[in-house]
Design a protein around this motif. Structure first.
Motif, PDB file in Angstrom:
ATOM      1  N   ILE A 131       0.848  -1.202   0.000  1.00 32.40           N
ATOM      2  CA  ILE A 131       0.000   0.000   0.000  1.00 32.40           C
ATOM      3  C   ILE A 131       0.876   1.243   0.000  1.00 32.40           C
ATOM      4  O   ILE A 131       0.628   2.206  -0.736  1.00 32.40           O
ATOM      5  CB  ILE A 131      -0.954  -0.006   1.216  1.00 32.40           C
ATOM      6  CG1 ILE A 131      -1.873  -1.229   1.184  1.00 32.40           C
ATOM      7  CG2 ILE A 131      -1.788   1.273   1.234  1.00 32.40           C
ATOM      8  CD1 ILE A 131      -2.687  -1.432   2.447  1.00 32.40           C
ATOM      9  N   GLU A 132       1.926   1.218   0.837  1.00 34.54           N
ATOM     10  CA  GLU A 132       2.855   2.350   0.870  1.00 34.54           C
ATOM     11  C   GLU A 132       3.549   2.528  -0.482  1.00 34.54           C
ATOM     12  O   GLU A 132       3.757   3.654  -0.951  1.00 34.54           O
ATOM     13  CB  GLU A 132       3.913   2.131   1.964  1.00 34.54           C
ATOM     14  CG  GLU A 132       3.362   2.161   3.378  1.00 34.54           C
ATOM     15  CD  GLU A 132       2.721   3.496   3.713  1.00 34.54           C
ATOM     16  OE1 GLU A 132       3.339   4.536   3.453  1.00 34.54           O
ATOM     17  OE2 GLU A 132       1.582   3.493   4.222  1.00 34.54           O
ATOM     18  N   LEU A 133       3.886   1.411  -1.107  1.00 33.73           N
ATOM     19  CA  LEU A 133       4.527   1.467  -2.414  1.00 33.73           C
ATOM     20  C   LEU A 133       3.571   2.052  -3.453  1.00 33.73           C
ATOM     21  O   LEU A 133       3.977   2.857  -4.302  1.00 33.73           O
ATOM     22  CB  LEU A 133       4.973   0.066  -2.828  1.00 33.73           C
ATOM     23  CG  LEU A 133       5.803  -0.068  -4.099  1.00 33.73           C
ATOM     24  CD1 LEU A 133       7.030   0.815  -4.043  1.00 33.73           C
ATOM     25  CD2 LEU A 133       6.210  -1.519  -4.304  1.00 33.73           C
ATOM     26  N   ALA A 134       2.301   1.675  -3.375  1.00 30.71           N
ATOM     27  CA  ALA A 134       1.304   2.232  -4.297  1.00 30.71           C
ATOM     28  C   ALA A 134       1.217   3.753  -4.130  1.00 30.71           C
ATOM     29  O   ALA A 134       1.150   4.499  -5.112  1.00 30.71           O
ATOM     30  CB  ALA A 134      -0.064   1.595  -4.039  1.00 30.71           C
ATOM     31  N   LYS A 135       1.223   4.230  -2.884  1.00 31.95           N
ATOM     32  CA  LYS A 135       1.166   5.672  -2.629  1.00 31.95           C
ATOM     33  C   LYS A 135       2.373   6.389  -3.242  1.00 31.95           C
ATOM     34  O   LYS A 135       2.256   7.477  -3.811  1.00 31.95           O
ATOM     35  CB  LYS A 135       1.115   5.926  -1.117  1.00 31.95           C
ATOM     36  CG  LYS A 135      -0.234   5.597  -0.500  1.00 31.95           C
ATOM     37  CD  LYS A 135      -0.145   5.330   0.980  1.00 31.95           C
ATOM     38  CE  LYS A 135       0.238   6.515   1.796  1.00 31.95           C
ATOM     39  NZ  LYS A 135       0.207   6.214   3.258  1.00 31.95           N
ATOM     40  N   ILE A 136       3.535   5.745  -3.132  1.00 31.23           N
ATOM     41  CA  ILE A 136       4.741   6.337  -3.703  1.00 31.23           C
ATOM     42  C   ILE A 136       4.636   6.417  -5.227  1.00 31.23           C
ATOM     43  O   ILE A 136       4.905   7.442  -5.842  1.00 31.23           O
ATOM     44  CB  ILE A 136       5.984   5.523  -3.290  1.00 31.23           C
ATOM     45  CG1 ILE A 136       6.329   5.817  -1.829  1.00 31.23           C
ATOM     46  CG2 ILE A 136       7.174   5.831  -4.187  1.00 31.23           C
ATOM     47  CD1 ILE A 136       7.473   4.985  -1.303  1.00 31.23           C
ATOM     48  N   LEU A 137       4.226   5.320  -5.851  1.00 34.82           N
ATOM     49  CA  LEU A 137       4.149   5.287  -7.313  1.00 34.82           C
ATOM     50  C   LEU A 137       3.148   6.316  -7.834  1.00 34.82           C
ATOM     51  O   LEU A 137       3.361   6.929  -8.882  1.00 34.82           O
ATOM     52  CB  LEU A 137       3.766   3.889  -7.780  1.00 34.82           C
ATOM     53  CG  LEU A 137       4.685   2.739  -7.351  1.00 34.82           C
ATOM     54  CD1 LEU A 137       4.224   1.431  -7.967  1.00 34.82           C
ATOM     55  CD2 LEU A 137       6.127   3.021  -7.724  1.00 34.82           C
ATOM     56  N   LEU A 138       2.057   6.503  -7.088  1.00 33.81           N
ATOM     57  CA  LEU A 138       1.010   7.416  -7.535  1.00 33.81           C
ATOM     58  C   LEU A 138       1.418   8.886  -7.437  1.00 33.81           C
ATOM     59  O   LEU A 138       0.879   9.724  -8.147  1.00 33.81           O
ATOM     60  CB  LEU A 138      -0.262   7.178  -6.719  1.00 33.81           C
ATOM     61  CG  LEU A 138      -1.007   5.871  -7.034  1.00 33.81           C
ATOM     62  CD1 LEU A 138      -1.998   5.531  -5.931  1.00 33.81           C
ATOM     63  CD2 LEU A 138      -1.722   5.983  -8.373  1.00 33.81           C
ATOM     64  N   GLN A 139       2.371   9.180  -6.568  1.00 33.85           N
ATOM     65  CA  GLN A 139       2.813  10.566  -6.416  1.00 33.85           C
ATOM     66  C   GLN A 139       3.628  11.049  -7.612  1.00 33.85           C
ATOM     67  O   GLN A 139       3.873  12.247  -7.749  1.00 33.85           O
ATOM     68  CB  GLN A 139       3.663  10.715  -5.151  1.00 33.85           C
ATOM     69  CG  GLN A 139       2.890  10.581  -3.861  1.00 33.85           C
ATOM     70  CD  GLN A 139       3.835  10.629  -2.665  1.00 33.85           C
ATOM     71  OE1 GLN A 139       4.625  11.566  -2.512  1.00 33.85           O
ATOM     72  NE2 GLN A 139       3.769   9.615  -1.829  1.00 33.85           N
ATOM     73  N   LYS A 140       4.083  10.107  -8.443  1.00 30.31           N
ATOM     74  CA  LYS A 140       4.968  10.437  -9.572  1.00 30.31           C
ATOM     75  C   LYS A 140       6.112  11.347  -9.106  1.00 30.31           C
ATOM     76  O   LYS A 140       6.316  12.452  -9.631  1.00 30.31           O
ATOM     77  CB  LYS A 140       4.180  11.083 -10.708  1.00 30.31           C
ATOM     78  CG  LYS A 140       3.154  10.141 -11.342  1.00 30.31           C
ATOM     79  CD  LYS A 140       2.429  10.805 -12.479  1.00 30.31           C
ATOM     80  CE  LYS A 140       1.598   9.817 -13.280  1.00 30.31           C
ATOM     81  NZ  LYS A 140       0.577   9.100 -12.507  1.00 30.31           N
TER      82      LYS A 140
END
Length: 543
Positions: free
Chosen positions: A172-181
């Motif tokens: 989930i944390e990784l998804a948040k990082i990827l989404l921030q671009k």
């Protein structure tokens, strides 16, 4: 461009590194390498702003977005998976909400000529300029793509995050990082708790969509596939190579060969001058020459050779009795937890000496099948261990099963037999337990240290059926090499669950794929399986 300028870290009289400088450019994909304790994670935390150096600065553009995924997450929250991942866009939602609040305030205020009123108008104007300059993005769709790419199913989106294991919360944390671009992504061991499919998806994203990346990883295939630059932290300084990991290893050997040659030449130079000093010390006519050479040697900076472990210790599993022809037989086995079916009518037959691997997304039943084979859980159907089978089992929680009152040395000594007992210190050294470390109690070790110790213990036990569930998590590259060599020489039967493709390479001749409540048998290596499959479902998810 992000700049690290003259960075130094010192504590308790010890210098971790000093005068370290380098720049991170857009599209740099950097592997941060070095042995455990060299300071890789510390350097990453300083770049992320999580920690301060003793001296030096980190400089980056004012609007740069830096995203950091630490190795160990401590988050415990009770939002849904979808809402938690959506926090990646919290800055957008915050701007929108602030504009709405300020506009409502302007509607009710009547002090049109006041400075306060004008400041609110200016602030709303600035916010609006930033907000409406953003791309027209369907944020919900972006969140859905990221979560699915990292292995979540649609029905998981509304589940609370505290229902998931640490590995899934990490996703989930990784998804948040990827989404921030972000302009820079910092990843500390990102592949430790995700399956092969998600690792491949992450690789594709980092190579094709991410800007700058700095990663610490013990997954050789992962770092080889994503990086174009390697920064090695060693002996308090860095070496910067414009090369991926495999090429860096070759360049490092060249560098060390030059160091050794220069060191030997310098030692000869010192010896020659010292011989002159010893011979003519006290000779009046040579006083000036002797004094000059003494001062020269005092000021001479001794060439250091990088500390690289070149020991050639090999570990072999102790010989044991031969098992029956079929150590593992599974017939029509099904398992469900309440309404959740893990797998249905699974069948497998594993012959003596076969090396097989279990693959599939997390939650598809790989660990459950292992527990069924070992008789640790009840299932419908039949799981049978063959004649004279002696099982060695490494579970994902194997570290927690160690006796915390024993020392490191005692833990290994109680399973070591015969001549190998004289090699215990050397064996522990290969797994980074050196000097006084071996007298530490198990209870004071970190999770990673316990994992390594549990692996050493397993390597010394006489077994003919090995079952390993994610054995390489927390193992450094050298320790993984030692383990892999032992497994290649192992003449028993092996069942291996791992997401580490480089580690799996050459270790199996059959793949059991766990997918959609089925167990599918493939008579091929893991390389052939991945090459044929290449996880098309993940390729189709574009972020």
């Amino acid at each position: 461009m992000i700049s690290v300028d003259n960075l130094a870290v010192e504590f308790s009289g010890h210098t971790l590194f000093s005068e370290v400088s380098f720049t991170i450019n857009e599209n740099d994909k950097i592997a941060l390498m070095g042995k455990n304790g060299a300071g890789k994670s510390t350097m990453m935390k300083i770049i992320a702003g999580e920690q301060k150096g003793t001296r030096g600065n980190i400089r980056f553009p004012k609007d740069a977005v830096i995203a950091y995924l630490p190795q160990h997450l401590l988050t415990e929250d009770k939002t849904t998976v979808f809402d938690e991942a959506s926090k990646a866009f919290s800055h957008v939602y915050n701007m929108r909400d602030e504009m709405e609040t300020l506009n409502k305030e302007l509607e009710t205020r009547t002090d049109y000529e006041s400075d306060a009123y004008m400041k609110i108008i200016e602030h709303v104007s600035d916010l609006g300029e930033k907000y409406y300059a953003l791309e027209d993005v369907n944020y919900d769709a972006e969140v859905e793509k990221a979560l699915k790419g990292l292995g979540f199913k649609q029905e998981d989106f509304t589940r609370l995050t505290n229902e998931f294991s640490g590995g899934w919360r990490m996703r989930i944390e990784l998804a948040k990082i990827l989404l921030q671009k972000p302009d820079l992504i910092l990843l500390d061991e990102p592949t430790n708790h995700i399956d092969i499919e998600s690792v491949i998806w992450l690789e594709d994203f980092l190579v094709n969509k991410a800007k700058a990346v700095v990663v610490i990883s013990h997954d050789k295939a992962f770092i080889d596939n994503i990086t174009n630059r390697t920064i090695e932290v060693t002996m308090g300084r860095i070496y910067d190579y414009k090369a991926n990991y495999s090429h860096y290893l070759q360049l490092r050997e060249d560098r060390r060969a030059h160091q050794i040659k220069a060191y030997e030449e310098q030692q000869k130079f010192i010896a020659d001058n010292q011989a002159f000093i010893d011979r003519f010390k006290g000779t009046y006519s040579k006083t000036n020459q002797v004094t000059s050479r003494e001062r020269m040697l005092e000021k001479l900076q001794i060439i250091e050779i990088d500390d690289i472990d070149t020991s050639a210790l090999k570990l072999r599993f102790p010989k044991t009795q031969r098992s029956g022809d079929y150590p593992v037989t599974v017939k029509e086995v099904s398992k469900a937890y309440d309404d959740h079916v893990v797998f249905n009518n699974a069948n497998m037959s594993i012959s003596r000496g076969e090396k097989v691997c279990f693959v599939g997304r997390n939650g598809e039943g790989k660990s459950t099948m292992i527990k069924a084979i070992l008789g640790e859980i009840e299932v419908a159907g039949q799981c049978t261990l063959g004649h004279n089978v002696q099982v060695g089992y490494f579970a994902q929680n194997q570290a927690a099963l160690l006796d915390e009152d024993l020392t490191i040395f005692q833990t290994v000594d109680e399973v070591a037999k015969g001549d190998v007992r004289t090699q215990i210190k050397n064996i522990l050294g290969r797994f980074m337990f050196k000097g006084d470390d071996i007298d530490k109690k198990v209870g004071v070790l970190s999770g990673g240290e316990k994992t390594r110790l549990a692996m050493v213990k397993l390597l010394l036990e006489p077994v003919n059926l090995l079952i390993l569930d994610e054995p390489t998590n927390h193992l450094d590259l050298k320790s993984k090499d030692v383990l892999k060599e032992a497994l290649l020489d192992f003449d028993g039967t092996l069942i291996l669950v791992s997401h580490d493709r480089d580690f799996l390479q050459g270790l199996s001749n059959k793949v059991f794929e766990f997918k959609e409540k089925r167990v599918i048998e493939h008579f091929e290596t893991i390389d052939d399986f991945l090459a044929r499959n290449r996880i098309e479902s993940l390729k189709a998810i574009d972020l």
